[in-house]
Design a protein around this motif. Sequence first.
Motif, PDB file in Angstrom:
ATOM      1  N   ARG A 169      10.317   3.738   2.534  1.00 32.18           N
ATOM      2  CA  ARG A 169      11.174   4.847   2.074  1.00 32.18           C
ATOM      3  C   ARG A 169      11.805   5.573   3.253  1.00 32.18           C
ATOM      4  O   ARG A 169      12.991   5.920   3.221  1.00 32.18           O
ATOM      5  CB  ARG A 169      10.365   5.821   1.213  1.00 32.18           C
ATOM      6  N   GLU A 170      11.007   5.802   4.301  1.00 33.15           N
ATOM      7  CA  GLU A 170      11.543   6.486   5.486  1.00 33.15           C
ATOM      8  C   GLU A 170      12.634   5.650   6.147  1.00 33.15           C
ATOM      9  O   GLU A 170      13.655   6.197   6.585  1.00 33.15           O
ATOM     10  CB  GLU A 170      10.418   6.795   6.469  1.00 33.15           C
ATOM     11  N   SER A 202       0.853  -1.196   0.000  1.00 32.62           N
ATOM     12  CA  SER A 202       0.000   0.000   0.000  1.00 32.62           C
ATOM     13  C   SER A 202       0.888   1.245   0.000  1.00 32.62           C
ATOM     14  O   SER A 202       2.077   1.184   0.350  1.00 32.62           O
ATOM     15  CB  SER A 202      -0.891   0.011   1.246  1.00 32.62           C
ATOM     16  N   GLU A 203       0.298   2.360  -0.372  1.00 34.97           N
ATOM     17  CA  GLU A 203       1.059   3.625  -0.421  1.00 34.97           C
ATOM     18  C   GLU A 203       1.648   3.951   0.953  1.00 34.97           C
ATOM     19  O   GLU A 203       2.787   4.389   1.058  1.00 34.97           O
ATOM     20  CB  GLU A 203       0.151   4.756  -0.915  1.00 34.97           C
ATOM     21  N   HIS A 204       0.881   3.718   2.002  1.00 32.43           N
ATOM     22  CA  HIS A 204       1.353   3.994   3.368  1.00 32.43           C
ATOM     23  C   HIS A 204       2.561   3.114   3.707  1.00 32.43           C
ATOM     24  O   HIS A 204       3.567   3.596   4.249  1.00 32.43           O
ATOM     25  CB  HIS A 204       0.234   3.770   4.390  1.00 32.43           C
ATOM     26  N   GLU A 205       2.476   1.817   3.386  1.00 35.38           N
ATOM     27  CA  GLU A 205       3.585   0.907   3.682  1.00 35.38           C
ATOM     28  C   GLU A 205       4.816   1.265   2.851  1.00 35.38           C
ATOM     29  O   GLU A 205       5.949   1.167   3.332  1.00 35.38           O
ATOM     30  CB  GLU A 205       3.158  -0.539   3.415  1.00 35.38           C
ATOM     31  N   GLN A 206       4.627   1.695   1.597  1.00 37.25           N
ATOM     32  CA  GLN A 206       5.751   2.129   0.775  1.00 37.25           C
ATOM     33  C   GLN A 206       6.432   3.342   1.408  1.00 37.25           C
ATOM     34  O   GLN A 206       7.661   3.440   1.404  1.00 37.25           O
ATOM     35  CB  GLN A 206       5.287   2.474  -0.642  1.00 37.25           C
ATOM     36  N   GLU A 207       5.649   4.259   1.931  1.00 33.79           N
ATOM     37  CA  GLU A 207       6.206   5.452   2.583  1.00 33.79           C
ATOM     38  C   GLU A 207       7.044   5.057   3.797  1.00 33.79           C
ATOM     39  O   GLU A 207       8.119   5.606   4.038  1.00 33.79           O
ATOM     40  CB  GLU A 207       5.086   6.412   2.985  1.00 33.79           C
ATOM     41  N   VAL A 208       6.561   4.083   4.576  1.00 34.58           N
ATOM     42  CA  VAL A 208       7.311   3.602   5.742  1.00 34.58           C
ATOM     43  C   VAL A 208       8.651   3.013   5.291  1.00 34.58           C
ATOM     44  O   VAL A 208       9.693   3.301   5.881  1.00 34.58           O
ATOM     45  CB  VAL A 208       6.486   2.551   6.528  1.00 34.58           C
TER      46      VAL A 208
END
Length: 147
Positions: A103-104, A95-101
């Motif tokens: 990346r961080e 999911s977009e949220h998990e991808q952001e995590v």
Amino acid sequence: MAFSSPAFFTMEFPERLTALRKARGLTQQALATQVDLAVLQIRRYEGGTSQPTLDVIRRLAIALGTSADMLVFDEKERSPSEALRYQFETVSRLSEHEQEVVRELLDAVIIKNQVAGALERVAKPPAKVKRTPVPTKPKRAAHASAR
């Protein structure tokens, strides 16, 4: 020619450009028109007598349906390892949220290593400079007796 073959990646930029253009069934004139250049400039690139700017590389990559990396870099110069590539592909399905995590986390690890490297360079004592003694003039003996 398969563009993932080792032979393709041993080619220099002019050969890669020519191979990609021909594989797409484009003439030099057709490619020049697509990237808004004179055909003479495409001939120079393919002949190796001129190098394109970054903007032209971008336009060539778009016109040829490839990446700028494929045009410019050797196989191992820019690509992640096979294991990392698989992980990136898997992450792209999250999911977009998990991808952001992810990346961080990657950013944090990269920054940590950059800071550690910088601190290591700063903390490293400078190399000792071997000093050569400066020759001094011998002191003159004072004559105690006056004539």
